[in-house]
Design an enzyme around this catalytic site. Sequence first.
Site, PDB file in Angstrom:
ATOM      1  N   ASP A 167     -16.218  -5.973   5.234  1.00  0.00           N
ATOM      2  CA  ASP A 167     -14.974  -6.531   4.079  1.00  0.00           C
ATOM      3  C   ASP A 167     -15.609  -5.669   2.813  1.00  0.00           C
ATOM      4  OD1 ASP A 167     -13.628  -7.471   1.978  1.00  0.00           O
ATOM      5  OD2 ASP A 167     -13.975  -9.518   2.470  1.00  0.00           O
ATOM      6  N   VAL A 168     -15.022  -4.631   2.586  1.00  0.00           N
ATOM      7  CA  VAL A 168     -15.325  -3.941   1.407  1.00  0.00           C
ATOM      8  C   VAL A 168     -15.737  -4.921  -0.149  1.00  0.00           C
ATOM      9  CG1 VAL A 168     -14.419  -1.651   2.156  1.00  0.00           C
ATOM     10  CG2 VAL A 168     -13.179  -3.073   0.343  1.00  0.00           C
ATOM     11  N   SER A 189      -4.014   5.829  -7.330  1.00  0.00           N
ATOM     12  CA  SER A 189      -2.357   5.387  -7.257  1.00  0.00           C
ATOM     13  C   SER A 189      -1.769   5.714  -8.690  1.00  0.00           C
ATOM     14  CB  SER A 189      -1.945   3.885  -6.972  1.00  0.00           C
ATOM     15  OG  SER A 189      -0.734   3.668  -7.063  1.00  0.00           O
ATOM     16  N   LYS A 215      -6.558   0.302  -9.652  1.00  0.00           N
ATOM     17  CA  LYS A 215      -6.536   1.681  -9.266  1.00  0.00           C
ATOM     18  C   LYS A 215      -6.730   2.573 -10.834  1.00  0.00           C
ATOM     19  CE  LYS A 215      -5.312   1.935  -5.037  1.00  0.00           C
ATOM     20  NZ  LYS A 215      -6.445   2.226  -4.214  1.00  0.00           N
ATOM     21  N   TYR A 231      -2.794  -4.386  -9.325  1.00  0.00           N
ATOM     22  CA  TYR A 231      -3.205  -3.136  -8.658  1.00  0.00           C
ATOM     23  C   TYR A 231      -3.239  -1.863  -9.481  1.00  0.00           C
ATOM     24  CZ  TYR A 231      -2.094   0.570  -4.802  1.00  0.00           C
ATOM     25  OH  TYR A 231      -2.037   1.600  -4.175  1.00  0.00           O
ATOM     26  N   ASN A 251     -11.071   4.213   0.578  1.00  0.00           N
ATOM     27  CA  ASN A 251      -9.709   4.056   0.842  1.00  0.00           C
ATOM     28  C   ASN A 251      -9.154   2.685   1.170  1.00  0.00           C
ATOM     29  OD1 ASN A 251      -6.858   5.334   2.097  1.00  0.00           O
ATOM     30  ND2 ASN A 251      -7.909   3.979   3.722  1.00  0.00           N
ATOM     31  N   GLY A 296     -11.136   1.350   5.290  1.00  0.00           N
ATOM     32  CA  GLY A 296      -9.564   0.968   5.430  1.00  0.00           C
ATOM     33  C   GLY A 296      -9.110   2.005   6.530  1.00  0.00           C
ATOM     34  N   ALA A 297      -9.882   2.368   7.664  1.00  0.00           N
ATOM     35  CA  ALA A 297      -9.643   3.229   8.643  1.00  0.00           C
ATOM     36  C   ALA A 297      -8.921   2.527   9.805  1.00  0.00           C
ATOM     37  CB  ALA A 297     -10.758   3.933   9.120  1.00  0.00           C
TER      38      ALA A 297
HETATM   39  N1  LIG Z   1       0.815   4.769   1.140  1.00  0.00           N
HETATM   40  C1  LIG Z   1       0.848   5.149  -0.158  1.00  0.00           C
HETATM   41  O1  LIG Z   1       1.765   5.880  -0.300  1.00  0.00           O
HETATM   42  C2  LIG Z   1      -0.282   4.839  -1.215  1.00  0.00           C
HETATM   43  C3  LIG Z   1       0.034   5.382  -2.686  1.00  0.00           C
HETATM   44  C4  LIG Z   1      -0.807   5.091  -3.454  1.00  0.00           C
HETATM   45  C5  LIG Z   1      -2.092   4.545  -2.981  1.00  0.00           C
HETATM   46  N2  LIG Z   1      -2.246   4.087  -1.797  1.00  0.00           N
HETATM   47  C6  LIG Z   1      -3.845   3.707  -1.597  1.00  0.00           C
HETATM   48  O2  LIG Z   1      -4.148   4.314  -0.239  1.00  0.00           O
HETATM   49  C7  LIG Z   1      -4.998   3.613   0.283  1.00  0.00           C
HETATM   50  C8  LIG Z   1      -4.506   3.433   2.020  1.00  0.00           C
HETATM   51  O3  LIG Z   1      -3.425   2.840   1.836  1.00  0.00           O
HETATM   52  P1  LIG Z   1      -2.303   2.763   3.106  1.00  0.00           P
HETATM   53  O4  LIG Z   1      -1.044   2.937   2.773  1.00  0.00           O
HETATM   54  O5  LIG Z   1      -3.008   3.666   4.290  1.00  0.00           O
HETATM   55  O6  LIG Z   1      -2.469   1.215   3.459  1.00  0.00           O
HETATM   56  P2  LIG Z   1      -2.624   0.298   4.881  1.00  0.00           P
HETATM   57  O7  LIG Z   1      -2.236  -1.044   4.211  1.00  0.00           O
HETATM   58  O8  LIG Z   1      -1.668   0.995   5.944  1.00  0.00           O
HETATM   59  O9  LIG Z   1      -4.024   0.472   5.176  1.00  0.00           O
HETATM   60  C9  LIG Z   1      -4.883  -0.073   4.413  1.00  0.00           C
HETATM   61  C10 LIG Z   1      -6.154  -0.475   5.310  1.00  0.00           C
HETATM   62  O10 LIG Z   1      -7.227  -1.257   4.493  1.00  0.00           O
HETATM   63  C11 LIG Z   1      -7.793  -2.101   5.116  1.00  0.00           C
HETATM   64  N3  LIG Z   1      -8.430  -3.293   4.391  1.00  0.00           N
HETATM   65  C12 LIG Z   1      -7.807  -3.984   3.449  1.00  0.00           C
HETATM   66  N4  LIG Z   1      -8.715  -4.697   2.780  1.00  0.00           N
HETATM   67  C13 LIG Z   1      -9.913  -4.356   3.344  1.00  0.00           C
HETATM   68  C14 LIG Z   1     -11.086  -4.955   2.884  1.00  0.00           C
HETATM   69  N5  LIG Z   1     -11.471  -6.009   2.169  1.00  0.00           N
HETATM   70  N6  LIG Z   1     -12.001  -4.450   3.544  1.00  0.00           N
HETATM   71  C15 LIG Z   1     -12.188  -3.536   4.608  1.00  0.00           C
HETATM   72  N7  LIG Z   1     -10.764  -2.963   4.889  1.00  0.00           N
HETATM   73  C16 LIG Z   1      -9.711  -3.491   4.135  1.00  0.00           C
HETATM   74  C17 LIG Z   1      -6.636  -2.812   5.820  1.00  0.00           C
HETATM   75  O11 LIG Z   1      -6.969  -3.769   6.886  1.00  0.00           O
HETATM   76  C18 LIG Z   1      -5.828  -1.597   6.352  1.00  0.00           C
HETATM   77  O12 LIG Z   1      -6.245  -1.120   7.800  1.00  0.00           O
HETATM   78  C19 LIG Z   1      -4.824   2.146  -0.409  1.00  0.00           C
HETATM   79  O13 LIG Z   1      -5.919   1.916  -1.377  1.00  0.00           O
HETATM   80  C20 LIG Z   1      -3.690   2.279  -1.237  1.00  0.00           C
HETATM   81  O14 LIG Z   1      -3.772   1.270  -2.357  1.00  0.00           O
HETATM   82  C21 LIG Z   1      -1.381   4.253  -0.858  1.00  0.00           C
END
Ligand SMILES: NC(=O)c1ccc[n+]([C@@H]2O[C@H](COP(=O)([O-])OP(=O)(O)OC[C@H]3O[C@@H](n4cnc5c(N)ncnc54)[C@H](O)[C@@H]3O)[C@@H](O)[C@H]2O)c1
Length: 243
Positions: free
Chosen positions: A62-63, A141, A158, A154, A89, A17-18
């Site tokens: 795709d993870v 989360s 999580k 979700y 991530n 998810g980078a």
């Molecule tokens: N932003 C927050 O405050 C927050 C809070 C709690 C948890 N999280 C967790 O942190 C992680 C990152 O979140 P973020 O806010 O950066 O989200 P984001 O949506 O900005 O980034 C997520 C990335 O994951 C990629 N992705 C989605 N499905 C995928 C798959 N099947 N295979 C490969 N890549 C895939 C997307 O294309 C995207 O680039 C997630 O697991 C999210 O649940 C975030």
Amino acid sequence: MGNINYDFTGRTVIVTGAARGIGLEVAKHFNNSGADVVMVDFDGDEVKQAAETIDATAVQADVSNTDDVERVVQDTLQRTGRIDVVVNNAGILRDRVLWKLTDEDWAQVLNVHAGGTFRFTRAVVPHFRAQNYGRIINVTSYSGIRGNRGQANYSTAKAGIIGLTKTSAKELAAFGITVNAISPNAATRMTASIPEEKVSEVTGPIARFADPAEMANAIAFLASEEAGYITGVVLPVDGGVSM
Ligand SMILES: NC(=O)c1ccc[n+]([C@@H]2O[C@H](COP(=O)([O-])OP(=O)(O)OC[C@H]3O[C@@H](n4cnc5c(N)ncnc54)[C@H](O)[C@@H]3O)[C@@H](O)[C@H]2O)c1
């Protein structure tokens, strides 16, 4: 935001998810700390562009697909000869109150979060065991710890990641492998849709969303060689909201 300064020279780090958000900041952080970084994302174009800005390796995968995950691990091992850190991530949201959730909303979210974390962990274990070293950092989360309206899928995924983190920490400790998780609260596309009047409710005593780079600092600490006595921990990096 400065970098916590652990040296990852000679280490190979996979971040899922980078393409953006937290994952992109994590990739940048490890890249600045000397690691060979493999940036994995479902969105091939976006991750390619992001990787070009920091001279990392972009991989479209795709993870939730086992063949994709195995391919990433095998290609990386062929190229660098090693993997030291995996940051699980990647994530999606399909939010609805539970009585409106479809089977697809349920399955997709579990399959990406819990399934993706499981698949990458399983895929790297043979190599981690052979080198008697490895660091796995999972991303859970607040929703998985405390529950959250509109997120039955979700929060289940999580919470599952917390169980997986603890179980894999127990199974893998004997092989020099630690497994930990962070629970973030950062300003990203995922949190951008939260209405203004709700922000104070979800940000806790520090009363702001973090810069995603603050998540990267915590992850780098848990991924460092120096954190070798820490395993099975879920570290809230959330401004205190989960207290
Ligand atoms: N932003 C927050 O405050 C927050 C809070 C709690 C948890 N999280 C967790 O942190 C992680 C990152 O979140 P973020 O806010 O950066 O989200 P984001 O949506 O900005 O980034 C997520 C990335 O994951 C990629 N992705 C989605 N499905 C995928 C798959 N099947 N295979 C490969 N890549 C895939 C997307 O294309 C995207 O680039 C997630 O697991 C999210 O649940 C975030």
